[in-house]
Scaffold this active site. Structure first.
Site, mmCIF file in Angstrom:
data_model
loop_
_atom_site.group_PDB
_atom_site.id
_atom_site.type_symbol
_atom_site.label_atom_id
_atom_site.label_comp_id
_atom_site.label_asym_id
_atom_site.label_seq_id
_atom_site.Cartn_x
_atom_site.Cartn_y
_atom_site.Cartn_z
ATOM 1 N N VAL A 194 -5.471 -10.748 13.736
ATOM 2 C CA VAL A 194 -6.020 -9.660 12.927
ATOM 3 C C VAL A 194 -5.452 -8.305 13.331
ATOM 4 O O VAL A 194 -5.198 -7.439 12.496
ATOM 5 C CB VAL A 194 -7.566 -9.623 13.059
ATOM 6 C CG1 VAL A 194 -8.158 -8.473 12.254
ATOM 7 C CG2 VAL A 194 -8.163 -10.950 12.612
ATOM 8 N N LYS B 18 -8.568 1.235 -2.807
ATOM 9 C CA LYS B 18 -9.258 1.663 -1.595
ATOM 10 C C LYS B 18 -8.485 2.799 -0.963
ATOM 11 O O LYS B 18 -7.262 2.766 -0.903
ATOM 12 C CB LYS B 18 -9.380 0.494 -0.609
ATOM 13 C CG LYS B 18 -10.087 0.866 0.700
ATOM 14 C CD LYS B 18 -10.475 -0.352 1.516
ATOM 15 C CE LYS B 18 -9.322 -0.908 2.315
ATOM 16 N NZ LYS B 18 -9.763 -1.940 3.281
ATOM 17 N N ASP C 125 -12.197 -8.679 26.710
ATOM 18 C CA ASP C 125 -11.660 -7.358 26.385
ATOM 19 C C ASP C 125 -11.259 -6.705 27.699
ATOM 20 O O ASP C 125 -11.927 -6.906 28.720
ATOM 21 C CB ASP C 125 -12.706 -6.491 25.657
ATOM 22 C CG ASP C 125 -12.078 -5.279 25.001
ATOM 23 O OD1 ASP C 125 -11.938 -5.270 23.765
ATOM 24 O OD2 ASP C 125 -11.695 -4.327 25.733
ATOM 25 N N GLU D 89 -3.850 5.703 3.574
ATOM 26 C CA GLU D 89 -3.277 4.774 2.607
ATOM 27 C C GLU D 89 -4.148 4.649 1.365
ATOM 28 O O GLU D 89 -5.373 4.747 1.434
ATOM 29 C CB GLU D 89 -3.164 3.380 3.245
ATOM 30 C CG GLU D 89 -2.295 3.352 4.459
ATOM 31 C CD GLU D 89 -2.370 2.029 5.184
ATOM 32 O OE1 GLU D 89 -1.379 1.658 5.817
ATOM 33 O OE2 GLU D 89 -3.424 1.360 5.121
ATOM 34 N N THR E 164 -7.297 -6.763 18.794
ATOM 35 C CA THR E 164 -7.254 -5.586 19.662
ATOM 36 C C THR E 164 -6.883 -4.362 18.834
ATOM 37 O O THR E 164 -6.404 -4.472 17.712
ATOM 38 C CB THR E 164 -6.228 -5.774 20.800
ATOM 39 O OG1 THR E 164 -4.932 -5.979 20.243
ATOM 40 C CG2 THR E 164 -6.607 -6.969 21.665
ATOM 41 N N ARG F 139 0.837 -1.209 0.000
ATOM 42 C CA ARG F 139 0.000 0.000 0.000
ATOM 43 C C ARG F 139 0.872 1.260 0.000
ATOM 44 O O ARG F 139 2.008 1.248 0.457
ATOM 45 C CB ARG F 139 -0.950 -0.035 1.184
ATOM 46 C CG ARG F 139 -0.292 -0.182 2.526
ATOM 47 C CD ARG F 139 -1.357 -0.336 3.612
ATOM 48 N NE ARG F 139 -1.565 -1.741 3.996
ATOM 49 C CZ ARG F 139 -2.647 -2.174 4.625
ATOM 50 N NH1 ARG F 139 -3.613 -1.356 4.912
ATOM 51 N NH2 ARG F 139 -2.775 -3.446 4.947
ATOM 52 N N ASP G 144 -1.336 -5.200 12.467
ATOM 53 C CA ASP G 144 -1.559 -4.894 11.052
ATOM 54 C C ASP G 144 -0.885 -3.621 10.577
ATOM 55 O O ASP G 144 -1.195 -3.118 9.503
ATOM 56 C CB ASP G 144 -3.057 -4.843 10.764
ATOM 57 C CG ASP G 144 -3.744 -3.732 11.541
ATOM 58 O OD1 ASP G 144 -3.097 -3.101 12.397
ATOM 59 O OD2 ASP G 144 -4.933 -3.501 11.293
ATOM 60 N N THR H 9 -11.598 4.755 14.154
ATOM 61 C CA THR H 9 -10.183 4.540 13.852
ATOM 62 C C THR H 9 -9.978 4.418 12.347
ATOM 63 O O THR H 9 -9.017 4.957 11.797
ATOM 64 C CB THR H 9 -9.701 3.248 14.540
ATOM 65 O OG1 THR H 9 -9.934 3.367 15.932
ATOM 66 C CG2 THR H 9 -8.228 3.013 14.289
ATOM 67 N N SER I 289 -2.936 -11.890 9.403
ATOM 68 C CA SER I 289 -3.776 -11.082 8.518
ATOM 69 C C SER I 289 -3.432 -9.599 8.628
ATOM 70 O O SER I 289 -3.367 -9.048 9.727
ATOM 71 C CB SER I 289 -5.237 -11.300 8.922
ATOM 72 O OG SER I 289 -6.059 -10.289 8.398
ATOM 73 N N VAL I 290 -3.202 -8.962 7.497
ATOM 74 C CA VAL I 290 -3.049 -7.491 7.508
ATOM 75 C C VAL I 290 -4.043 -6.805 6.577
ATOM 76 O O VAL I 290 -4.258 -5.604 6.664
ATOM 77 C CB VAL I 290 -1.604 -7.048 7.133
ATOM 78 C CG1 VAL I 290 -0.612 -7.569 8.158
ATOM 79 C CG2 VAL I 290 -1.216 -7.476 5.726
#
Lengths: 356, 356
Positions: free
Chosen positions: A233, A78, A170, A65, A210, A54, A236, A93, A301-302
């Site tokens: 996840v 995107k 959490d 990005e 998180t 990216r 990232d 976020t 995963s990113v």
């Protein structure tokens, strides 16, 4: 909109309002399944895609990005931001939107919101990876982090992997309460846990999602037993990881686009030659996924641009011909393409002028 | 649009229809002057900008590019394609749109058509450069190439440099006829010429703005006399140039962003260390522009991301509070940013549902 047939090429636009109407109409889980099928299809034809990391613009507050890719016929990109402190001001976020265009002409063909879409495609990709990497008899998922992505992850794992038992944690009790309230009518068996260590007890799949931007240790090595699939996840971007490095040494690690994941993913902690397997090779049948019941598998995963193009393709196809899409006058289209000025010389479009 | 205050952050949108209404309302030349002032202001604060060459996706038919930049407060990018063969199918070579967002939050703040806007900002930048580089007493401009950009160039040079005598040539008589018809009521003195060599006779400024993608020689060295300012617009991508290299050796060459111009501009023909002056340094007063009446000055224009950010800033400011802008529901905005799913869980927005 005041799109004028003679002056512009309209572009189908899926805004937030219509996205929510679409989800209310067809349901979130069918949407996740539909989008996952497009993502899976595109992983199978991975070598076709023009891929690059990216294009990021960093600031003290966050990052903006652009994520472009192309399959040779369709181009997509995107726009997405990541501003961890936004939530302190009541803002999200992550926000995003994206576009598809024709490679042959360069003309835009579909514009869509992607804030909601990114949450769906991320969850769909996670669950798709787990379908190939987790033990087929997995029944229980632990989820650490109950922020904006958590409900999408939960529903994606039910939709694609049949997971209906969740153990969740959490650090913020309000987040746990929100998650349980949101999932109350979903028929899931949810156990709220006082710690991450408690949540992972007996879990076949562990999802870490998180939000804080730091090198945290959400998951310690001693919390991860044999045979678990880890869906990582939250790690990232540079400086944001969730897993103790020892876990990575014990696991078979699967990634989307290694050049990007080595910068952004959990493996940013590891040496540049740390061995990883590209997920697409597993989905395409070129390489095995999980090779034994006791193996620890890990999807680092990113989020990659091809998944966004898949998501946009899916949405374009689903909304076509429905009331869930509008036309906007994004592209000027003079009758004679060499006479762009002719558009201006011609009488201005009538609407609005009277109001001045 | 069905934007819902409670579910989304609307983004001001300037579509093609409103862009044409704005131009009809305030006039093209005042718009060029207004946009040029923003471009000039941003050239003066050039060091503030985050700059990178455009991100290009090439195909056999053309190129699709993303051009991002940021001044530390605003982030902007333009999507733009270049497909020379499009005109054979009645489509434009170039279409574009762009976005401004806040660096501090990443939230989109303004979306605009940029097909028309790119033509205006390119012409405004050309004329702005000439204001600093051409002889102050310049009166006559030759223009070679009378395609989609030509009228904008002509009007920009009148608006910013007071040029009202044009000597024009295009290899296609239809293009010349179109240009003369479009400019008929503008009070310009226009001489149509049978060749480029004839057009440049007595010209103080020479603008080359042809469209074909090839290394052409629109301008020979022997056609360029002492004291001329050359505005080289058409040589703007790899493999596309208009000037014989000998001209470049005789001229003082000014560029936008050298790293990009060496790839895309006329100087792609020259050695990597061919001396150039950054235009911003002249505008900011750091370096001289023209140093003698007899000097040949050359603006090797390719178009840079900062000019698009300037154009977007100008349009955002000009349309704010007017009827020339709409709100679109591009960004989801849940009341609690950690509860994106809550948007979906809530009742879907009412409009449209009844029609299904």
């Amino acid at each position: 909109m005041q799109a004028q047939a003679k002056i512009c090429q309209t572009v189908p636009y899926l805004g937030v309002g219509n996205m929510l109407r679409l989800l209310a109409h067809q349901g979130l889980e069918p949407t996740i399944r539909g989008m996952a099928a497009y993502i899976e299809e595109d992983f199978r034809r991975w070598p076709l895609f023009d891929k690059c990391p990216r294009v990021a613009s960093h600031s003290a507050e966050g990052v903006i990005e652009l994520m472009p890719t192309s399959d040779g016929t369709l181009y997509g990109f995107k726009y997405v931001n990541g501003h961890p402190k936004n939530t302190h001001d009541g803002l999200q976020t992550v926000t995003a939107f994206g576009l598809l265009s024709d490679v042959a002409t360069g003309y835009p063909r579909f514009l869509s919101e992607m804030t909601i879409t990114t949450a769906i495609r991320t969850a769909a990709t996670s669950a798709l990876a787990a379908k190939y990497l987790a033990r087929p008899d997995a029944q229980v998922m632990a989820m650490i982090g109950l922020g904006a992505q958590s409900e999408f992850q939960a529903l994606a794992f039910r939709a694609l992997c049949g997971i209906d038992r969740l153990r969740v944690h959490d650090i913020a009790p309000a987040a746990t309460a929100k998650f349980i309230a949101n999932m109350a009518d979903q028929g899931l068996t949810i156990t709220a846990c006082a710690s991450a260590a408690e949540a992972v007890l007996g879990a076949d799949i562990i999802t870490t999602v998180t939000a804080d931007k730091l090198n945290a240790t959400v998951l310690n090595d001693n919390m991860v037993g044999a045979g678990v699939h880890i869906n990582a996840v939250g790690g990232d971007c540079p400086g944001k990881t969730e897993l103790q490095a020892d876990i990575l040494h014990r696991a078979a690690v699967f990634v989307e686009f290694p050049e990007q994941t080595r910068i952004e993913g959990e493996i940013q902690q590891m040496a540049p030659d740390f061995p990883v397997t590209e997920l697409w090779r597993v989905i395409a049948g070129e390489l095995p996924g999980r090779t034994s019941r006791d193996q620890i598998t890990l999807f680092d995963s990113v989020g990659f641009a091809t998944e966004d193009l898949s998501a946009l393709r899916y949405l374009r196809d689903v909304v076509q011909g429905t009331p869930f899409v509008e036309d906007i006058d994004l592209v000027a289209a003079p009758t004679d393409p060499r006479n762009l000025y002719g558009l201006i010389r011609a009488a201005a479009p009538a609407p609005l002028m009277e109001t001045l």
